[in-house]
Structure formats: C-alpha cells, structure tokens
Write a protein that holds these residues in place. Structure first.
Motif, PDB file in Angstrom:
ATOM      1  N   TRP A 135       5.867  70.975  12.008  1.00 21.10           N
ATOM      2  CA  TRP A 135       6.912  70.897  11.005  1.00 21.10           C
ATOM      3  C   TRP A 135       8.019  71.849  11.456  1.00 21.10           C
ATOM      4  O   TRP A 135       7.769  73.043  11.672  1.00 21.10           O
TER       5      TRP A 135
ATOM      6  N   GLU B 108      14.761  75.833   3.593  1.00 24.81           N
ATOM      7  CA  GLU B 108      13.836  74.808   3.125  1.00 24.81           C
ATOM      8  C   GLU B 108      12.426  75.380   2.980  1.00 24.81           C
ATOM      9  O   GLU B 108      11.722  75.082   2.006  1.00 24.81           O
TER      10      GLU B 108
ATOM     11  N   MET C  83      11.509  64.539   6.581  1.00 23.98           N
ATOM     12  CA  MET C  83      10.211  65.129   6.916  1.00 23.98           C
ATOM     13  C   MET C  83       9.580  65.738   5.672  1.00 23.98           C
ATOM     14  O   MET C  83      10.226  66.484   4.945  1.00 23.98           O
ATOM     15  N   ASP C  84       8.318  65.392   5.409  1.00 25.94           N
ATOM     16  CA  ASP C  84       7.592  66.005   4.300  1.00 25.94           C
ATOM     17  C   ASP C  84       7.285  67.460   4.636  1.00 25.94           C
ATOM     18  O   ASP C  84       6.808  67.762   5.733  1.00 25.94           O
ATOM     19  N   ILE C  85       7.561  68.349   3.701  1.00 18.14           N
ATOM     20  CA  ILE C  85       7.336  69.776   3.898  1.00 18.14           C
ATOM     21  C   ILE C  85       6.088  70.193   3.127  1.00 18.14           C
ATOM     22  O   ILE C  85       5.970  69.887   1.935  1.00 18.14           O
TER      23      ILE C  85
ATOM     24  N   ASP D 182       5.550  65.022  15.938  1.00 19.13           N
ATOM     25  CA  ASP D 182       4.553  65.322  14.916  1.00 19.13           C
ATOM     26  C   ASP D 182       3.642  66.477  15.300  1.00 19.13           C
ATOM     27  O   ASP D 182       2.621  66.715  14.661  1.00 19.13           O
TER      28      ASP D 182
ATOM     29  N   ALA E 224      10.386  75.697  -0.531  1.00 20.98           N
ATOM     30  CA  ALA E 224       9.076  75.073  -0.708  1.00 20.98           C
ATOM     31  C   ALA E 224       8.001  76.079  -1.089  1.00 20.98           C
ATOM     32  O   ALA E 224       6.855  75.691  -1.332  1.00 20.98           O
TER      33      ALA E 224
END
Length: 377
Positions: free
Chosen positions: A307, A313, A1-3, A304, A317
C-alpha cells in the motif's frame, strides 16, 4: 486503492499499562482489559516478537503461556519495537508519542534510528545531539506511577541501561539490569515484593531468532520453549494479589521473493530526498513539489506488493492514532506498507536489515495481533 483501517474493536497495546496501574489502585489511570480489581502488584512482561498467530500455531512449544487466559491486542502502526515500547511506556499510540518507526526523520536532525540513536543509515551517534525528551515528549506511565507512590521497576538487559531509547520511553522506574532468563525471572519476583508495586520486564531473543532464522523455524521454536519456562518461573513465584500480563510489541512474517530492493530501482529514487522506516513499513520523504510524481512511480512499480499512500491519507485512516503537531513532520510525505510477504529492502544502505528473513511493521494480522495473557498470584 483501498487503505487498511485499524480494527478499533481490538484494544491497542497502549491500553495495557494504564489498565494494570488502575487495577492496583494508582490514581489517574483508567482502563480495565478484563483485569481483576483490588490487586496490589502488577507486572507486564514484553516478549519481543511474540505474535498472536505465532503463539497459536506453536502452542505445543509454550504450554504454560498458551494455557493462560488470553485475548488479542493490536500493536498499531508501525508494528515495530520502538513504537511498541513507547506505547507501553506512555499509554499512547505512535502519533502522540512520536516514535513512528524503526527510523524516521526528525526536522533539523535528519533520519534517526530510534533503537541505536544514530543517523540512519549507518551514521554517527546522536546521543549528545538529540535529547530523548525532545523526541518523546510525553510523561511516562512509569514516572506518573512512581510519583503516586508505586514502587516501579524496569527489568531489562543490562546493556540497555541508560540508552537514549530507554530514557525516552521507559524512564521513571528503578532500572534493574539483567543478563539471562534466570536473573530476569528472579528480578521480576523481587520487584513485586512491596505493595503497591509495578514492574515492566523485557525479553528480546525470540525476536532476534525470528529475524535471523525466520518465525516458526526450529531455532525460533526452541527459544519459545525457553520463554515458556521464563513465564512458568514468574507465575510460580507470583505473590498474592499480583497479576502478570504477558504481551508483545509486534508479530512477524517471513518475507519472500516478491521483496523489492529500493536501492536497485532508480525509478523509485527520483524525487525522494530521504527514506525512513524499515523493510515492511517505509516513510518516504519527497523533494518539494515531487510528492505526486513519486506516488505514481511507487504505485506503478510496487503494484500489489505494498500500500503506497500519502501521509495525510494514512493519518486520516487512523494508522498512527491521533497525531500531535510536532509528530506530523516525522511521518513521510508518502507511507508505504508491505503487503503479503513482500518487503521494501535497501540492500546497499541497510545490508544488515535487508538480510533478515523475519520482518514486521505492516498491517497483516500476523504482525499486528499480539497476545495479552494473564496470570494471578
């Protein structure tokens, strides 16, 4: 998953007050944000809920405000009032000042509602059990400026005088309690009489109508017109050598039918010992050894619509900025940030909050970007 990763090219809201205090010559403060040098007086007016995109979309309702020199700021995560007020009051991001949500777990106490200072949801007051200075441990910019000889005033609703949140993030100045737009404007102008002087002022009703009716609706736009009149009154009364900086703590989105009721989804409760945050930004505190199973369940169920990431994480980020050791336990084992116009409701536990149309807290530009609008006397 893009953070999501914060856009560091956009200045954080926390830079505003240090930059204003530097501009009026207060020792120990740095930053510029394009402000003029050699000023003697400064005021920051926080209009709760005034997002950059909302102001752009409804500029015709706020011609004075929209006509000022403007640049965007980012509210930081979570994009919510407790974190935004603390960012202005301390010059730090949420990972340092510790106000990491509308509600969050304080070890040894439970989940704290940072606005009402009670056990969340719907529990007894913590005003006598949890000292504001234990929750927010940094010195405020206001207290530092006052110690340096600046005449510091905090102009806000009379009902907020002496509340734990006020004492946690806004202490150090002379509190001026007001009741309506008229005495708010008059009190700001009076506070800028001496030199050097700094004033923080707060207006809440735009946010309130955005929550109830939705951002951009006719009631919200009518309130924006009143905010514009407030700004015009202050601009007209600015003394020479003064600057007014109009900012916001967050923007807002209207949630839609993709919102999920966490209280009605037993698969999302397994392994969870507590929930914090708010509709668009949740802290998920897990039972020992359950974090990975909870992560899998939340990702599979929400898809979706959010997030869902491990707390580490999110910290890695840069969501919370630098995180102090005592703040880390307040951040969830998992952090869930709503995407699109979805939301993470709790209709049984949080009926009032879950019934609101307008929400904020997450990473969308509609929530994150706020204006820095400047006027000079």
């Amino acid at each position: 998953m893009d953070i999501p990763v914060p856009d560091e090219s956009v200045p954080h809201l926390a830079r505003v007050v240090p930059s204003l205090l530097r501009a009026i010559g207060t020792p120990g403060f740095t930053g510029s944000l394009g402000l003029r040098d050699g000023l003697a007086r400064a005021c920051v007016l926080l209009v709760d809920g005034l997002g950059w995109e909302l102001l752009d979309q409804h500029a015709e309702d706020a011609p004075v405000l929209a006509g000022l020199a403007r640049t965007p700021l980012r509210a930081g995560y979570p994009a919510t009032t407790a974190a935004g007020l603390a960012a202005l009051g301390t010059g730090a991001e949420s990972g340092e000042h510790g106000m990491v949500g509308y509600s969050f777990e304080v070890p040894g106490t439970g989940v704290l509602n940072a606005l009402s200072w009670c056990h969340h949801p719907g529990g007894p007051s913590l005003a006598d059990a949890l000292a504001p200075g234990e929750v927010q441990r940094l010195p405020t910019t206001f207290a530092t400026a006052a110690d340096a000889g600046v005449a510091v005033s905090v102009v806000s609703a009379a009902e907020f005088a002496g509340t734990p949140l006020t004492r946690a993030v806004l202490h150090g100045g002379r509190y001026v309690g007001v009741h309506a737009l008229g005495d708010l404007a008059a009190s700001v102008i009076a506070a800028l009489g001496p030199a050097p002087a700094f004033c923080y002022a707060y207006h809440s009703e735009l946010d309130k109508l955005g929550h109830i009716h939705g951002p951009g609706t006719p009631p919200w736009r009518m309130q924006l017109r009143q905010v514009d009149r407030l700004v015009e009154s202050i601009v007209d009364g600015l003394p020479a050598g003064a600057v007014l900086a109009v900012v916001a703590d967050h923007g807002m989105v209207g949630i839609d039918g993709t919102a999920v009721d966490l209280d009605a989804a037993p698969e999302l409760a397994a392994g969870v010992r507590a929930l914090g945050g708010e509709v668009r930004a949740r802290h998920v505190y897990t039972m020992d050894g359950a974090t990975e199973d909870v992560l899998t369940a939340w990702r599979e169920t929400l898809g979706d619509r959010a997030w869902v990431v491990r707390g580490e994480e999110a910290i890695g980020a840069g969501w919370f900025g630098r995180v102090a050791d005592h703040v880390r336990p307040r951040i969830g084992d998992l952090v869930a940030a709503a995407r699109g116009r979805s939301g993470l409701l709790r209709r049984a536990a949080e009926p009032m909050e879950s019934g609101l149309i307008g929400q904020h807290g997450s990473h969308s530009t509609a929530e994150q970007l706020v204006p820095l609008a400047l006027a000079y006397g």
